[in-house]
Design an enzyme around this catalytic site. Sequence first.
Site, PDB file in Angstrom:
ATOM      1  N   TYR A 182      -4.507  -0.989   3.880  1.00 29.46           N
ATOM      2  CA  TYR A 182      -3.925  -2.284   3.535  1.00 29.46           C
ATOM      3  C   TYR A 182      -4.945  -3.125   2.768  1.00 29.46           C
ATOM      4  O   TYR A 182      -4.610  -3.792   1.790  1.00 29.46           O
ATOM      5  CB  TYR A 182      -3.457  -3.017   4.802  1.00 29.46           C
ATOM      6  CG  TYR A 182      -2.356  -2.268   5.525  1.00 29.46           C
ATOM      7  CD1 TYR A 182      -1.026  -2.451   5.175  1.00 29.46           C
ATOM      8  CD2 TYR A 182      -2.649  -1.369   6.545  1.00 29.46           C
ATOM      9  CE1 TYR A 182      -0.011  -1.760   5.832  1.00 29.46           C
ATOM     10  CE2 TYR A 182      -1.644  -0.670   7.204  1.00 29.46           C
ATOM     11  CZ  TYR A 182      -0.333  -0.870   6.831  1.00 29.46           C
ATOM     12  OH  TYR A 182       0.663  -0.176   7.472  1.00 29.46           O
ATOM     13  N   GLU A 193       2.329  16.579   2.756  1.00 26.06           N
ATOM     14  CA  GLU A 193       1.437  16.348   1.628  1.00 26.06           C
ATOM     15  C   GLU A 193       0.027  16.871   1.870  1.00 26.06           C
ATOM     16  O   GLU A 193      -0.836  16.764   1.003  1.00 26.06           O
ATOM     17  CB  GLU A 193       1.393  14.859   1.297  1.00 26.06           C
ATOM     18  CG  GLU A 193       2.733  14.321   0.814  1.00 26.06           C
ATOM     19  CD  GLU A 193       2.707  12.869   0.410  1.00 26.06           C
ATOM     20  OE1 GLU A 193       1.610  12.273   0.309  1.00 26.06           O
ATOM     21  OE2 GLU A 193       3.784  12.315   0.172  1.00 26.06           O
ATOM     22  N   CYS A 223       4.870   4.295   0.640  1.00 28.04           N
ATOM     23  CA  CYS A 223       4.247   3.423   1.640  1.00 28.04           C
ATOM     24  C   CYS A 223       3.737   4.224   2.843  1.00 28.04           C
ATOM     25  O   CYS A 223       2.881   3.743   3.584  1.00 28.04           O
ATOM     26  CB  CYS A 223       5.205   2.318   2.068  1.00 28.04           C
ATOM     27  SG  CYS A 223       6.804   2.883   2.635  1.00 28.04           S
ATOM     28  N   HIS A 224       4.226   5.457   3.003  1.00 29.48           N
ATOM     29  CA  HIS A 224       3.743   6.292   4.113  1.00 29.48           C
ATOM     30  C   HIS A 224       2.277   6.694   3.914  1.00 29.48           C
ATOM     31  O   HIS A 224       1.632   7.139   4.858  1.00 29.48           O
ATOM     32  CB  HIS A 224       4.625   7.542   4.269  1.00 29.48           C
ATOM     33  CG  HIS A 224       4.672   8.427   3.065  1.00 29.48           C
ATOM     34  ND1 HIS A 224       5.530   8.180   2.008  1.00 29.48           N
ATOM     35  CD2 HIS A 224       3.972   9.541   2.730  1.00 29.48           C
ATOM     36  CE1 HIS A 224       5.366   9.112   1.087  1.00 29.48           C
ATOM     37  NE2 HIS A 224       4.419   9.945   1.503  1.00 29.48           N
ATOM     38  N   ASN A 251       9.251  -2.526   1.704  1.00 27.31           N
ATOM     39  CA  ASN A 251       9.493  -1.593   0.603  1.00 27.31           C
ATOM     40  C   ASN A 251      10.892  -0.981   0.736  1.00 27.31           C
ATOM     41  O   ASN A 251      11.178  -0.320   1.731  1.00 27.31           O
ATOM     42  CB  ASN A 251       8.431  -0.487   0.640  1.00 27.31           C
ATOM     43  CG  ASN A 251       8.702   0.643  -0.330  1.00 27.31           C
ATOM     44  OD1 ASN A 251       9.398   0.484  -1.328  1.00 27.31           O
ATOM     45  ND2 ASN A 251       8.142   1.804  -0.026  1.00 27.31           N
TER      46      ASN A 251
END
Length: 164
Positions: free
Chosen positions: A99, A158, A131-132, A123
């Site tokens: 953040y 990912e 945003c993850h 979002n």
Amino acid sequence: MGDTYWTRIASPVGELLLTADGRGALTSLSVPGQKGARSVEAGWLADAGPFRAAEQQLAAYFAGELEEFRLELSTHGTDFRERVWSALDGVPYGGTTTYGQIAARIGASRTAVRAVGGAIGANPLLIVRPCHRVIGADGSMTGYAGGLERKVRLLTLEGVVGRD
């Protein structure tokens, strides 16, 4: 305001609700149980047509074959939220940010971290606008509107979680 189209598609993280504007630009992607998720409204048009590219790209993403979405997006937030959401677009597949790093990226002060978190939580385009990939400064898995379990699943896909 124009037409709003919608469709639902199956995914490994649950049924996704997608909405698009009259031009076919993706305006939201929601998951079941999401905090602040959209729901189908009267007058919206059920039509899978505007979502073919999104459906194909999401399938490729979940199959591990796509790292960057190339879709027309249309969101409407405050200038601050739009800047935060734009910064999210710059977080690469397989990477994470914090953040505080997002705040710095948009030129906001360290005291704006809470506001950055609020913008990220608002979002409207989960998964597509990543945003993850935002984690706590200590590396912890912090809030995700779609639920922490989904966040971990996406980051595992990912290759972020489970690395040696």
